[in-house]
Design an enzyme around this catalytic site. Structure first.
Site, PDB file in Angstrom:
ATOM      1  N   HIS A   1       0.836  -1.201   0.000  1.00 18.11           N
ATOM      2  CA  HIS A   1       0.000   0.000   0.000  1.00 18.11           C
ATOM      3  C   HIS A   1       0.872   1.252   0.000  1.00 18.11           C
ATOM      4  O   HIS A   1       0.623   2.202  -0.749  1.00 18.11           O
ATOM      5  CB  HIS A   1      -0.921  -0.009   1.224  1.00 18.11           C
ATOM      6  CG  HIS A   1      -1.794   1.211   1.324  1.00 18.11           C
ATOM      7  ND1 HIS A   1      -1.448   2.318   2.062  1.00 18.11           N
ATOM      8  CD2 HIS A   1      -2.990   1.497   0.766  1.00 18.11           C
ATOM      9  CE1 HIS A   1      -2.391   3.232   1.960  1.00 18.11           C
ATOM     10  NE2 HIS A   1      -3.349   2.770   1.179  1.00 18.11           N
TER      11      HIS A   1
ATOM     12  N   HIS B   1      -4.340   7.026  -5.932  1.00 19.64           N
ATOM     13  CA  HIS B   1      -5.337   7.947  -5.393  1.00 19.64           C
ATOM     14  C   HIS B   1      -5.663   9.030  -6.430  1.00 19.64           C
ATOM     15  O   HIS B   1      -4.977   9.169  -7.429  1.00 19.64           O
ATOM     16  CB  HIS B   1      -4.831   8.603  -4.104  1.00 19.64           C
ATOM     17  CG  HIS B   1      -4.778   7.659  -2.944  1.00 19.64           C
ATOM     18  ND1 HIS B   1      -3.708   6.841  -2.713  1.00 19.64           N
ATOM     19  CD2 HIS B   1      -5.682   7.392  -1.958  1.00 19.64           C
ATOM     20  CE1 HIS B   1      -3.937   6.106  -1.634  1.00 19.64           C
ATOM     21  NE2 HIS B   1      -5.124   6.421  -1.159  1.00 19.64           N
TER      22      HIS B   1
ATOM     23  N   HIS C   1      -9.518   8.437   7.978  1.00 24.55           N
ATOM     24  CA  HIS C   1      -8.090   8.182   8.191  1.00 24.55           C
ATOM     25  C   HIS C   1      -7.523   9.142   9.244  1.00 24.55           C
ATOM     26  O   HIS C   1      -6.855   8.717  10.204  1.00 24.55           O
ATOM     27  CB  HIS C   1      -7.326   8.377   6.875  1.00 24.55           C
ATOM     28  CG  HIS C   1      -7.200   7.142   6.047  1.00 24.55           C
ATOM     29  ND1 HIS C   1      -6.302   6.139   6.325  1.00 24.55           N
ATOM     30  CD2 HIS C   1      -7.864   6.741   4.927  1.00 24.55           C
ATOM     31  CE1 HIS C   1      -6.407   5.184   5.412  1.00 24.55           C
ATOM     32  NE2 HIS C   1      -7.350   5.520   4.550  1.00 24.55           N
TER      33      HIS C   1
ATOM     34  N   HIS D   1      -8.080  -0.584  -4.324  1.00 22.11           N
ATOM     35  CA  HIS D   1      -8.290  -0.981  -2.938  1.00 22.11           C
ATOM     36  C   HIS D   1      -9.180  -2.224  -2.828  1.00 22.11           C
ATOM     37  O   HIS D   1      -9.027  -3.016  -1.896  1.00 22.11           O
ATOM     38  CB  HIS D   1      -8.884   0.182  -2.137  1.00 22.11           C
ATOM     39  CG  HIS D   1      -7.869   1.235  -1.789  1.00 22.11           C
ATOM     40  ND1 HIS D   1      -7.584   2.291  -2.630  1.00 22.11           N
ATOM     41  CD2 HIS D   1      -7.047   1.381  -0.706  1.00 22.11           C
ATOM     42  CE1 HIS D   1      -6.651   3.047  -2.078  1.00 22.11           C
ATOM     43  NE2 HIS D   1      -6.299   2.513  -0.916  1.00 22.11           N
TER      44      HIS D   1
ATOM     45  N   HIS E   1     -13.440   9.443   3.071  1.00 20.46           N
ATOM     46  CA  HIS E   1     -12.254   8.586   3.118  1.00 20.46           C
ATOM     47  C   HIS E   1     -11.126   9.210   3.936  1.00 20.46           C
ATOM     48  O   HIS E   1     -10.640   8.624   4.908  1.00 20.46           O
ATOM     49  CB  HIS E   1     -11.771   8.302   1.689  1.00 20.46           C
ATOM     50  CG  HIS E   1     -10.362   7.811   1.617  1.00 20.46           C
ATOM     51  ND1 HIS E   1      -9.321   8.591   1.135  1.00 20.46           N
ATOM     52  CD2 HIS E   1      -9.793   6.634   1.987  1.00 20.46           C
ATOM     53  CE1 HIS E   1      -8.192   7.910   1.199  1.00 20.46           C
ATOM     54  NE2 HIS E   1      -8.441   6.721   1.711  1.00 20.46           N
TER      55      HIS E   1
ATOM     56  N   PHE F   1      -0.504   8.133   4.376  1.00 19.57           N
ATOM     57  CA  PHE F   1      -0.525   7.001   3.457  1.00 19.57           C
ATOM     58  C   PHE F   1       0.516   5.944   3.792  1.00 19.57           C
ATOM     59  O   PHE F   1       0.244   4.746   3.727  1.00 19.57           O
ATOM     60  CB  PHE F   1      -0.291   7.474   2.018  1.00 19.57           C
ATOM     61  CG  PHE F   1      -1.466   8.168   1.379  1.00 19.57           C
ATOM     62  CD1 PHE F   1      -2.750   7.988   1.849  1.00 19.57           C
ATOM     63  CD2 PHE F   1      -1.282   9.001   0.285  1.00 19.57           C
ATOM     64  CE1 PHE F   1      -3.830   8.625   1.261  1.00 19.57           C
ATOM     65  CE2 PHE F   1      -2.354   9.642  -0.317  1.00 19.57           C
ATOM     66  CZ  PHE F   1      -3.627   9.454   0.173  1.00 19.57           C
TER      67      PHE F   1
ATOM     68  N   HIS G   1     -11.536   0.549   4.677  1.00 14.77           N
ATOM     69  CA  HIS G   1     -11.668   0.422   3.227  1.00 14.77           C
ATOM     70  C   HIS G   1     -12.694  -0.643   2.842  1.00 14.77           C
ATOM     71  O   HIS G   1     -13.248  -0.582   1.734  1.00 14.77           O
ATOM     72  CB  HIS G   1     -10.310   0.170   2.596  1.00 14.77           C
ATOM     73  CG  HIS G   1      -9.573   1.437   2.321  1.00 14.77           C
ATOM     74  ND1 HIS G   1      -9.721   2.161   1.163  1.00 14.77           N
ATOM     75  CD2 HIS G   1      -8.717   2.154   3.098  1.00 14.77           C
ATOM     76  CE1 HIS G   1      -8.982   3.256   1.219  1.00 14.77           C
ATOM     77  NE2 HIS G   1      -8.358   3.276   2.378  1.00 14.77           N
TER      78      HIS G   1
END
Length: 555
Positions: free
Chosen positions: A148, A169, A309, A178, A305, A326, A339
């Site tokens: 990832h 992204h 996070h 994902h 999203h 990330f 996710h």
């Protein structure tokens, strides 16, 4: 010996030399020349079965063929902690993805907050076994997290385009990539515990009963599902906190749980319904071979999203690690539940309206990635193979969708546009720089009316930000004075742009598209030939620049 065979051998030598050099330095390196990049392309083209002409560094469209695994040079935010070889581990053999036999058992993913002790124990065992795998096993928990990191922190170039970052992204790759990542993660876990029916849970944060951090992830600090790098103020066992799907990344003003739930549901309506009326608005903009990264986010990636996070990560860490950035996000097991819910909402969007369709563009369908399966084999997948979850062997438990009836309402009575807010935009007005104060501008509507199938879209181009910090920018239309307390519960709230920190010192330009048809219907400005658009920077260091703002109509 044929020339192609000679080049293949040279390419293999370059690949192995580069890989060994990376490991010997304990990090990763970038190919030193276009010649080396060309050789690695030639090698991987043969291994992956890719055909067709190629010009080094050229664009021209076509489906993205995945990352160039022979080169790796991830970029990190400031003060990033060491996470090891943050790359997709190379392999000399690549196999193509095979659809599962129809007799395979269907795995059912269920809400994390409803899990019983037996399921939690099984899930914890599977994660513990994955974490116990040696570090040279690509199936290990750390290596899965590094994959990832590699795809999200610009670790690899596009295959065939040396030096051109591949970023999954900010485009139509976001949800499909994902989905595959979770799919192989789930298959590995099931294989480790000998249960082909095992399914990962999803964090049901779009429904009131699931709007807190699920207990299985924080009830026991010795559990493999636990992470110490989460915001202690957001732990439900000690604070009872409801998640803020509109999280600004800064101090949160106290509101009641009922008020927070209302904001969350109305934000979900905005993102799933108002901002999800067309394929491009929901899935994101097209991203083809040779294109620069970040052509435009889809509605779910835009929000919530990034907010989930950031809300989950520990902002006492330099970059709100783990979930808040990330490069470490997938080192927290709750990443996969988060996710999982985004993946479920893609399923909900597709099945809730006959007009909701995935792209049928061949460059979308044939776009490819590489993942490791439960047998530690490197598998080439294509987006066309992930568009039917049941064909992939899984589905989701049906749950209530209270946001479907939670349409935002106007914060103030209908008023005509205030022509004194600012002068009408001209090319010379841009770029516009946003600081700590709200900036308002009049934007001309190219047409006052639209047909039944058209969506009026506010386009914000060239959003230039520092990719090394958390950024949140809120956008309002025809809002009254005093925006400090205005939330997504108000119709005037058009949406947000959110970016997690991942590249220190890099300025990037990104496009934001917001569907405003519902908003305009609520505010009733149909006779006005202008709207007032207001930008408020909620989080982010330094200035944010906007390259251009306009309205377009799409089908």
């Amino acid at each position: 010996m044929k020339l192609s065979s000679c080049l293949l051998m040279l390419g293999l030598f370059a690949l192995l030399a580069n890989t060994c050099n990376s490991h010997s330095k304990g990090g990763s390196t970038m190919a030193s020349s276009k010649w080396e990049g060309w050789l690695s392309w030639f090698l991987l083209r043969d291994l992956a079965g890719i055909t067709g002409p190629h010009t080094v560094g050229s664009g021209g469209g076509g489906p993205i063929q995945g990352p160039d695994l022979s080169q790796c040079r991830p970029e990190f935010p400031s003060y990033a902690r060491p996470v090891g070889y943050c790359c997709v581990p190379p392999n000399s053999t690549i196999i193509d993805y095979q659809v599962l036999p129809p007799t395979s058992p269907l795995r059912i993913r269920r809400p994390a907050h409803t899990a019983d002790p037996a399921y939690i124990a099984k899930y914890a065992e599977a994660i513990a076994l994955m974490k116990a795998l040696p570090d040279d096993d690509p199936r290990s928990f750390n290596n899965q997290a590094r994959i990832h990191c590699a795809y999200c922190n610009n670790g690899h170039s596009q295959l065939g385009f040396p030096g051109l970052d591949l970023q999954i992204h900010y485009s139509w790759l976001f949800l499909p990539w994902h989905r595959f990542f979770l799919y192989f993660h789930e298959r590995i876990l099931g294989s480790l515990i000998g249960d082909p029916t095992f399914a990962i849970p999803f964090w049901n944060w779009d429904s009131p009963l699931g709007m807190s951090l699920p207990h299985m992830y924080e009830a026991n600090s010795s559990s493999p599902l636990y992470s110490p790098n989460r915001d202690a103020a957001h732990q439900p066992l000690t604070t009872g906190r409801i998640i803020d799907l509109n999280y600004n990344g800064v101090y949160e003003s106290p509101i009641t749980a009922e008020e927070q739930i209302d904001i969350n549901l109305k934000l979900m309506y905005r993102q799933m319904v108002s901002n999800g009326k067309t394929t491009s608005l929901f899935l994101g903009a097209s991203y083809r071979a040779g294109d620069k990264p970040a052509p435009g986010l889809g509605s779910l990636e835009t929000a919530p999203h990034g907010q989930v996070h950031a809300w989950t990560g520990d902002c006492k860490q330099p970059n709100c690690e783990d979930m808040g950035t990330f490069y470490t996000a997938a080192f927290d097991p709750i990443f996969f539940a988060h996710h999982g819910n985004l993946d479920r909402l893609w399923h909900v969007w597709k099945s809730s309206d006959a007009e909701h369709k995935n792209y049928d563009d061949v460059d979308f369908l044939e776009a490819a990635f590489f993942f490791y399966d439960e047998n530690a084999q490197l598998v080439r997948v294509k987006i066309k193979d992930c568009l039917d979850e049941e064909m992939m062997g899984y589905t989701y438990q049906d749950v209530d969708l209270p946001w479907q009836t939670s349409r935002p309402t106007p914060a103030s009575p209908r008023t005509r546009v205030n022509t004194e807010v600012t002068t009408e935009l001209t090319v010379a007005s841009f770029p516009v720089t946003l600081g700590e104060e709200a900036v308002s501008m009049r934007v001309k509507r190219t047409r006052l009316f639209r047909n039944a199938k058209e969506e009026e879209v506010l386009v914000v181009e060239g959003i230039e930000i520092d990719m090394g910090v958390y950024v949140k920018l809120d956008v309002y239309v025809n809002a009254p004075p005093g925006l400090e307390g205005m939330t997504p519960a108000a119709s005037e709230f058009a949406g947000s742009f959110v970016s997690l920190p991942h590249r220190h010192g890099v300025m990037s330009k990104i496009v934001l598209r917001l569907g405003i048809t519902d908003l305009l219907e609520d505010l009733e400005p149909e006779g006005d030939d202008n709207i007032v658009v207001t930008f408020v920077k909620r989080s982010g260091m330094g200035e944010i620049k906007i390259g251009w703002v306009f309205i377009e109509f799409i089908m």
